[in-house]
Scaffold this active site. Structure first.
Site, PDB file in Angstrom:
ATOM      1  N   GLN A 199     -44.371  26.600  30.602  1.00 60.67           N
ATOM      2  CA  GLN A 199     -45.155  27.557  29.915  1.00 60.67           C
ATOM      3  C   GLN A 199     -45.557  28.690  30.390  1.00 60.67           C
ATOM      4  O   GLN A 199     -45.603  28.875  31.549  1.00 60.67           O
ATOM      5  CB  GLN A 199     -46.541  26.777  29.455  1.00 60.67           C
ATOM      6  CG  GLN A 199     -47.614  27.367  28.770  1.00 60.67           C
ATOM      7  CD  GLN A 199     -48.981  26.761  28.539  1.00 60.67           C
ATOM      8  OE1 GLN A 199     -49.053  25.696  27.976  1.00 60.67           O
ATOM      9  NE2 GLN A 199     -49.828  27.430  29.104  1.00 60.67           N
TER      10      GLN A 199
ATOM     11  N   HIS B  66     -47.525  32.816  29.970  1.00 64.59           N
ATOM     12  CA  HIS B  66     -48.841  33.681  29.443  1.00 64.59           C
ATOM     13  C   HIS B  66     -47.944  35.015  28.858  1.00 64.59           C
ATOM     14  O   HIS B  66     -46.953  35.293  29.424  1.00 64.59           O
ATOM     15  CB  HIS B  66     -49.893  34.314  30.527  1.00 64.59           C
ATOM     16  CG  HIS B  66     -50.567  33.279  31.172  1.00 64.59           C
ATOM     17  ND1 HIS B  66     -51.069  33.366  32.205  1.00 64.59           N
ATOM     18  CD2 HIS B  66     -50.857  32.083  30.608  1.00 64.59           C
ATOM     19  CE1 HIS B  66     -51.952  32.422  32.219  1.00 64.59           C
ATOM     20  NE2 HIS B  66     -51.876  31.348  31.446  1.00 64.59           N
TER      21      HIS B  66
ATOM     22  N   GLU C 267     -48.731  31.395  25.796  1.00 66.65           N
ATOM     23  CA  GLU C 267     -50.156  31.237  25.466  1.00 66.65           C
ATOM     24  C   GLU C 267     -50.365  32.643  25.762  1.00 66.65           C
ATOM     25  O   GLU C 267     -49.773  33.388  26.449  1.00 66.65           O
ATOM     26  CB  GLU C 267     -50.775  30.631  26.743  1.00 66.65           C
ATOM     27  CG  GLU C 267     -52.347  30.845  26.461  1.00 66.65           C
ATOM     28  CD  GLU C 267     -53.050  29.950  27.683  1.00 66.65           C
ATOM     29  OE1 GLU C 267     -54.184  29.732  27.668  1.00 66.65           O
ATOM     30  OE2 GLU C 267     -52.192  29.615  28.642  1.00 66.65           O
TER      31      GLU C 267
ATOM     32  N   GLU D 136     -55.175  24.315  24.483  1.00 66.63           N
ATOM     33  CA  GLU D 136     -55.338  23.700  25.611  1.00 66.63           C
ATOM     34  C   GLU D 136     -56.653  24.352  26.468  1.00 66.63           C
ATOM     35  O   GLU D 136     -57.021  23.835  27.484  1.00 66.63           O
ATOM     36  CB  GLU D 136     -54.253  23.847  26.467  1.00 66.63           C
ATOM     37  CG  GLU D 136     -54.122  25.248  27.180  1.00 66.63           C
ATOM     38  CD  GLU D 136     -53.013  25.244  28.074  1.00 66.63           C
ATOM     39  OE1 GLU D 136     -52.162  24.414  28.588  1.00 66.63           O
ATOM     40  OE2 GLU D 136     -52.561  26.519  28.691  1.00 66.63           O
TER      41      GLU D 136
ATOM     42  N   GLN E 255     -54.312  20.239  31.063  1.00 63.90           N
ATOM     43  CA  GLN E 255     -53.989  21.267  31.808  1.00 63.90           C
ATOM     44  C   GLN E 255     -55.016  21.264  33.129  1.00 63.90           C
ATOM     45  O   GLN E 255     -56.088  21.412  32.997  1.00 63.90           O
ATOM     46  CB  GLN E 255     -54.217  22.500  30.969  1.00 63.90           C
ATOM     47  CG  GLN E 255     -54.001  23.928  32.132  1.00 63.90           C
ATOM     48  CD  GLN E 255     -54.355  25.150  31.309  1.00 63.90           C
ATOM     49  OE1 GLN E 255     -53.708  26.082  31.778  1.00 63.90           O
ATOM     50  NE2 GLN E 255     -55.689  25.269  30.722  1.00 63.90           N
TER      51      GLN E 255
ATOM     52  N   ASP F 164     -50.558  28.728  37.927  1.00 71.38           N
ATOM     53  CA  ASP F 164     -50.538  30.296  36.874  1.00 71.38           C
ATOM     54  C   ASP F 164     -51.418  31.107  37.641  1.00 71.38           C
ATOM     55  O   ASP F 164     -50.973  32.173  38.319  1.00 71.38           O
ATOM     56  CB  ASP F 164     -51.222  29.816  35.468  1.00 71.38           C
ATOM     57  CG  ASP F 164     -52.312  29.064  35.524  1.00 71.38           C
ATOM     58  OD1 ASP F 164     -52.940  28.777  36.527  1.00 71.38           O
ATOM     59  OD2 ASP F 164     -52.756  28.581  34.411  1.00 71.38           O
TER      60      ASP F 164
ATOM     61  N   SER G  75     -48.828  26.222  33.786  1.00 69.95           N
ATOM     62  CA  SER G  75     -49.511  26.515  32.619  1.00 69.95           C
ATOM     63  C   SER G  75     -49.669  27.915  32.197  1.00 69.95           C
ATOM     64  O   SER G  75     -50.418  28.115  31.241  1.00 69.95           O
ATOM     65  CB  SER G  75     -50.797  25.634  32.596  1.00 69.95           C
ATOM     66  OG  SER G  75     -51.467  26.149  33.873  1.00 69.95           O
TER      67      SER G  75
END
Length: 553
Positions: free
Chosen positions: A141, A143, A170, A221, A296, A335, A362
């Site tokens: 995943q 950002h 995200e 999340e 998460q 992250d 994440s």
């Protein structure tokens, strides 16, 4: 006289980080606090009357919620009576199946879970994660943000991230009112890059739910839970209110997971002398009890706290494993940036990257870190080649793959043009050809022209008042000449009706087939079992553009 070697060492990046000796009284201890409770359970008439050394009359709201909703009572007394070392050895024993482990670990208390994983070295924790993650294949995943909240750049960055292999994306905002533009730009950009990418916009919970219901996002999340009652109350929440919110998402076909992580209670000043890992075990038990399909976790934005105490990075991996022992989808952080040391930031990611988790990061930043509005990531767009080569070095699947520059440019341009057309058809402030060109080739927001923020914000307010939804995106994109992107968004909206992606650890392939812990479960039980790189996938990972080929010589 000073030692010149010590002078050189003192100047190293690793010594710019902050460290602290253990201080159990305030919770500055990763694992095994002297104030952690001892595991215990007592059940009378199908009801837990004692848990982890505390009588029911003394339960706080977390204890009550966990006791009533998070423990399978039928096997609880038997599982709790087992020696924790025996259970730990079963976790790393290839002859003991994942299902057999879950039959034990879904029936024990937070203190017992903490004691079990405390018996494992970091290598054994990694072995446990290899077996216990929910879904067969790992994923990743990212950002996608920028300091200007520029939606054209978000769309282009999302398209590139899709081509590079991310399964989820995200975004968030610098200016809260920009959220609808950021969410729709991420949605369009992701679907322009590769069909089937799930997207979310991290905001306060009411707005986040509204955007999901309106079809601007497909999952969420950032629904936080905590390990002590005072921290929960400080956020005006309880385990019960979070469970109700989770049901709101599920009833509307939106995938969601809770967020928690070691260190949050210390930061809030209410750790109650307990270890960070024990408090995280409570968070994960609450998550399980709420019926949420995933979490998460992995310290996330609190990573600097456990990273400053002895054994803190091991504790982060241990909390990831506890999530898996509770049969939760585990999105394993990696992250937020926490160190000045390149060596240390890679070492922090090794347990999850080498083991493979449901989502290794994440929030791998798909932009340079100066544009990351989540306070900067441990990995960013400048690290793509490093990540890909580490995958190649170790023959592992970290969810990404090498790309050709021309493919990235093509995807970025298509996403920017699609958003341009959608804005035009929805009557939103125009996206100029200059902005499309800049987004196609930009590294970050420094390469983008400024937009008229006031005009954008007025248009957002008007758009939301007009009740624009994801269906309007589909119509606008089709009318603008992007029927394939329109179809992809339509297909994602349809998934909310089907509900298949509400299953644990769900991802989509480019044909919108769902893979989850239900229909693609992890079946690792030793060498040459579980997820194995296919020859096609290995060819994709190993063929980096800058490798010399025999035909080049």
């Amino acid at each position: 006289m000073k030692s010149k070697r010590f002078e050189a060492l003192a100047a190293r990046p690793v010594n710019q980080d902050g460290y602290v000796q253990e201080w159990p009284e305030v919770g500055l201890i990763a694992m095994n606090s002297p104030f952690d409770p001892k595991p215990s359970i007592k059940i009378e008439n199908g009801r837990v009357v004692e848990m982890d050394g505390k009588a029911r009359a003394d339960f706080d709201m977390l204890d009550t919620f966990i006791a009533d909703h998070a423990i399978r009572l039928g096997n609880a007394e038997k599982a709790m009576a087992m020696d924790s070392l025996e259970i730990a050895r079963k976790i790393v024993d290839i002859n003991v199946s994942r299902d057999e482990i879950l039959d034990i670990t879904l029936s024990v208390t937070p203190a017992k879970l903490t004691e079990i994983v405390g018996k494992l070295t970091i290598v054994e924790i990694m072995m446990g994660m290899t077996k216990m993650r929910a879904r067969l294949m790992p994923a990743n995943q990212c950002h996608v943000t920028n300091v200007k909240d520029n939606p054209i750049q978000i769309a282009a960055d999302a398209a590139e991230a899709a081509v590079r292999g991310f399964a989820e994306m995200e975004t968030t905002v610098g200016i809260a009112r920009y959220a609808p533009f950021n969410a729709m730009a991420l949605f369009v950009g992701a679907q322009a890059g590769r069909p089937g990418i799930m997207t979310q916009c991290a905001l306060e919970e009411a707005t986040e739910l509204q955007l999901g219901m309106r079809g601007f996002t497909t999952y969420a999340e950032t629904i936080s839970v905590y390990g002590t009652e005072p921290v929960f109350m400080d956020g005006d929440d309880t385990p019960y209110s979070k469970a109700f919110l989770a049901s709101c998402y599920a009833s509307r076909g939106l995938k969601m997971r809770f967020t928690s992580g070691t260190g949050s209670e210390v930061q809030m000043g209410y750790a109650e002398g307990k270890s960070m890992l024990y408090l995280e075990a409570r968070c994960l038990a609450v998550t399980k009890g709420a019926g949420v399909q995933g979490t998460q976790n992995g310290s996330v934005s609190c990573v600097g706290v456990p990273a400053g105490v002895p054994g803190g990075i091991r504790a982060i991996a241990a909390e990831n494993l506890i999530a898996m022992l509770l049969d939760l989808e585990s999105t394993t952080s990696n992250d937020q940036t926490f160190t000045h040391s390149d060596l240390r930031r890679v070492a922090r990611s090794v347990p999850q990257l080498f083991s493979g988790t449901d989502y290794i990061c994440s929030g791998y930043s798909a932009t340079p870190n100066y544009d990351n509005m989540f306070a900067g990531s441990n990995w960013d767009a400048d690290d793509y080649d490093d990540w890909n080569i580490i995958q190649r070095d170790m023959r592992i699947d970290g969810g990404l793959q090498p790309v050709k520059e021309e493919d990235v440019i093509k995807a970025r341009n298509k996403a920017a043009r699609a958003l341009q057309g959608m804005f035009r058809e929805l009557g939103l402030p125009p996206i100029t050809d200059e902005e499309v060109e800049a987004a196609t080739y930009a590294r970050g927001s420094e390469d983008m022209p400024n937009r008229n923020v006031n005009e954008d914000l007025k248009a957002i307010e008007d758009m939301m008042a007009r009740k624009v939804t994801g269906v309007d995106f589909v119509k606008a994109l089709d009318k603008a000449g992007f029927p394939d992107v329109a179809q992809n968004i339509y297909n994602m909206l349809r998934q909310k009706v089907a509900g298949d992606y509400l299953h644990t650890a769900s991802i989509f392939d480019k044909d919108f087939h769902v893979y989850s812990g239900v229909n693609a479960p992890n079946d690792y039980h030793g060498p040459m079992t579980g997820y194995q790189l296919s020859e096609e996938r290995w060819e994709q990972i190993k063929n980096i553009p800058n490798a010399i080929r025999p035909e080049d010589i």
